[in-house]
Design an enzyme around this catalytic site. Sequence first.
Site, short mmCIF file in Angstrom:
data_model
loop_
_atom_site.label_atom_id
_atom_site.label_comp_id
_atom_site.label_asym_id
_atom_site.label_seq_id
_atom_site.Cartn_x
_atom_site.Cartn_y
_atom_site.Cartn_z
N THR A 1 0.80 -1.24 0.16
CA THR A 1 0.11 0.07 -0.02
C THR A 1 0.92 1.10 -0.09
O THR A 1 1.96 1.22 0.72
CB THR A 1 -0.92 0.04 1.29
OG1 THR A 1 -1.64 -1.09 1.28
CG2 THR A 1 -1.85 1.32 1.33
N GLY A 2 0.34 2.27 -0.60
CA GLY A 2 1.07 3.46 -0.62
C GLY A 2 1.61 4.05 -1.96
O GLY A 2 1.19 3.29 -3.02
N ASP B 1 6.18 -4.16 -1.10
CA ASP B 1 5.61 -2.90 -0.67
C ASP B 1 6.58 -2.14 -0.31
O ASP B 1 8.05 -2.21 -0.65
CB ASP B 1 4.88 -3.66 0.70
CG ASP B 1 4.09 -2.57 1.13
OD1 ASP B 1 3.89 -1.54 0.72
OD2 ASP B 1 3.64 -3.16 2.39
N GLY C 1 3.68 1.81 7.92
CA GLY C 1 2.26 2.23 8.43
C GLY C 1 1.98 3.69 8.30
O GLY C 1 1.03 3.90 8.68
N GLU D 1 -0.67 -5.52 6.16
CA GLU D 1 0.98 -5.50 5.43
C GLU D 1 1.77 -6.63 6.08
O GLU D 1 2.37 -7.30 5.66
CB GLU D 1 1.47 -4.08 5.63
CG GLU D 1 0.94 -3.08 4.45
CD GLU D 1 1.25 -1.73 4.57
OE1 GLU D 1 1.22 -0.95 3.80
OE2 GLU D 1 2.02 -1.40 5.56
N LYS E 1 14.57 7.14 2.40
CA LYS E 1 13.78 6.40 3.43
C LYS E 1 15.16 5.47 4.21
O LYS E 1 14.91 4.94 5.25
CB LYS E 1 12.88 5.32 2.72
CG LYS E 1 11.84 5.91 1.91
CD LYS E 1 10.60 6.33 2.88
CE LYS E 1 9.57 6.97 2.01
NZ LYS E 1 8.84 5.91 1.24
#
Length: 218
Positions: free
Chosen positions: A28-29, A81, A95, A103, A121
């Site tokens: 997700t994202g 992910d 998250g 996830e 990151k």
Amino acid sequence: MTPDEKKKAVADAALAYVESGWVIGVGTGSTANHFIDGLAKIKGKLDGAVASSVATAERLKKHSIPVLDLNATGDLPLYVDGADESTKHLHLIKGGGGALTREKIVAAASKKFVCIADDAKLVDVLGKFPLPVEVIPMARSLVARRIVELGGQPVLREGFKTDNGNIILDVHGLSILNPPELEAKLDHLAGVVTNGLFARRPADVLLLGTDQGVKTLT
Ligand code: 5RP
């Protein structure tokens, strides 16, 4: 390169991990969204996907990629992910989008977890990004007090409910020197559903988008 161009580059690189006839887990994202859009171009290869959130399921369906129930698929060969932070040991904070519980479930069910992220990151120590903790609503204050005792500053994510109907406490002020230990401690607090540390089941591969191209860390 912009951060978004780096995200697209790593998402495209992750497509090489997909093999014919597979059902894969999809995260997700915004980085995972680039991956989903890339999957659409090779969707003939896939038997389907397990989504880590309602938003991801919707995007997959929009591309006519079959979305399957994890209870029906068994273990998955691959999960792709993004992450909010990663160390060089591939311990992650996830998250930021609030999908951490699903996830973590999909990651646990997957043989290989390929994490895709831009180089901003990558950190030496996790915790500058506030650590998301999904909490059963009635335990909000209890869990917040216990987190303060552990040295964090929990902040309620206002106006947000997870896909599972729970709340998120974003924990500020942490410098996480032992991610597997803190992950276990937080998971053992009554009322905590999941926390966003992925250290006991870290990523297996990190594809990092840099100005020099995609770097692979294992
Ligand atoms: C969602 C996540 C995302 O992977 C994380 O927030 C990174 O997001 P983005 O790819 O948009 O930077 O854990 O719950």
